[in-house]
Write an enzyme that holds these catalytic residues in place. Structure first.
Site, PDB file in Angstrom:
ATOM      1  N   CYS A  17     -69.099 -22.388 -31.001  1.00 43.50           N
ATOM      2  CA  CYS A  17     -68.307 -22.478 -29.767  1.00 43.50           C
ATOM      3  C   CYS A  17     -68.832 -21.493 -28.709  1.00 43.50           C
ATOM      4  CB  CYS A  17     -66.832 -22.285 -30.087  1.00 43.50           C
ATOM      5  SG  CYS A  17     -65.771 -23.050 -28.863  1.00 43.50           S
ATOM      6  N   HIS A  47     -65.360 -25.226 -34.643  1.00 43.16           N
ATOM      7  CA  HIS A  47     -65.098 -23.980 -35.370  1.00 43.16           C
ATOM      8  C   HIS A  47     -65.098 -24.215 -36.888  1.00 43.16           C
ATOM      9  CE1 HIS A  47     -63.821 -21.310 -32.019  1.00 43.16           C
ATOM     10  NE2 HIS A  47     -63.619 -22.466 -31.428  1.00 43.16           N
ATOM     11  N   GLU A  96     -65.163 -22.131 -39.168  1.00 47.77           N
ATOM     12  CA  GLU A  96     -64.368 -21.087 -39.828  1.00 47.77           C
ATOM     13  C   GLU A  96     -62.876 -21.424 -39.825  1.00 47.77           C
ATOM     14  OE1 GLU A  96     -65.491 -21.081 -36.878  1.00 47.77           O
ATOM     15  OE2 GLU A  96     -64.143 -20.066 -35.499  1.00 47.77           O
TER      16      GLU A  96
HETATM   17  N1  GLN Z   1     -64.726 -22.067 -23.672  1.00 46.52           N
HETATM   18  C1  GLN Z   1     -65.068 -20.849 -24.330  1.00 46.52           C
HETATM   19  C2  GLN Z   1     -66.269 -20.188 -23.677  1.00 46.52           C
HETATM   20  O1  GLN Z   1     -67.093 -20.822 -23.082  1.00 46.52           O
HETATM   21  C3  GLN Z   1     -65.375 -21.059 -25.791  1.00 46.52           C
HETATM   22  C4  GLN Z   1     -64.129 -21.379 -26.534  1.00 46.52           C
HETATM   23  C5  GLN Z   1     -64.159 -20.970 -27.976  1.00 46.52           C
HETATM   24  O2  GLN Z   1     -65.040 -20.258 -28.433  1.00 46.52           O
HETATM   25  N2  GLN Z   1     -63.156 -21.377 -28.695  1.00 46.52           N
HETATM   26  O3  GLN Z   1     -66.359 -18.996 -23.787  1.00 46.52           O
END
Ligand code: GLN
Length: 198
Positions: free
Chosen positions: A84, A180, A182
């Site tokens: 992410c 994610h 995790e």
């Molecule tokens: N939108 C977030 C970012 O760009 C990432 C979101 C997340 O890690 N759950 O930092």
């Protein structure tokens, strides 16, 4: 073996638990540690850059001067998995907003990303996806304000797509995931990552 989770901001604890469970399932001895110093990062056999807020994590990486260290271990073939926000940080190219705010990226993977590509927090969702490298059974993916990969080039392999958008990719020792792993009870993604350690 020792797997590090970059612990500047974000969901560090969940990755530590997933790695522990994955090591157990693989019947491997090893430990996982929250890391935030240069020496510690140079020491680990694999590194996870977790989800969180990529602008914050990116700034802290810069402030602590960890960018050159992470770049060095990446060049040395140490497996690095960005999930992410971590995916955002691994990218060589961002979207207009990333450029506008001059967001710091590590620029290690030949991917162009778009942040918050599925909308804001309310548009978070979960879906089972087929990911060939994890075997036949679909993998439960949790997307939270997730980025997507808009373009890949060079040596990058696409690992998973959702609605024609790339949500997982690998370039040699580097893995980038929109979702994610995790937050799923399935440890196959972390097991796949651990098996990349030479
Ligand atoms: N939108 C977030 C970012 O760009 C990432 C979101 C997340 O890690 N759950 O930092």
């Amino acid at each position: 073996m020792e797997i590090g989770v970059l612990a500047l901001q974000g969901d560090v604890k969940e990755h530590l638990t997933s790695i522990k469970n994955a090591l157990k399932n693989l019947k491997l001895k090893g430990k996982c540690t929250a890391v935030r110093t240069k020496n510690k990062i140079l020491d680990v056999d694999a590194l996870i850059i977790p989800g969180g807020e990529s602008t914050t994590i990116g700034k802290l990486i810069k402030i602590y001067g960890l960018d050159s260290i992470i770049e060095r271990i990446a060049r040395n073939g140490v497996p690095i998995m960005g999930t992410c926000a971590g995916l955002v940080l691994l990218a060589r190219e961002g979207d207009e907003e990333v450029n506008r705010i001059r967001q710091e990226l590590l620029g290690l993977m030949s991917i162009k990303i778009r942040r918050n590509a599925f909308g804001r927090q309310r548009e978070s969702f979960e879906v089972d996806l087929k990911i060939d490298v994890l075997g036949e059974e679909p993998y439960h993916c949790v997307f939270i304000r997730a980025p997507v990969i808009e373009r890949v080039w060079g040596r990058v392999n696409v690992l998973a797509e959702y609605k024609n958008r790339i949500v997982a990719a690998q370039e040699d020792n580097l893995i980038a995931l929109s979702f994610h792993p995790e937050l799923s009870n399935d440890t196959r993604m972390h097991e796949y990552f651990i098996r990349m350690i030479k």
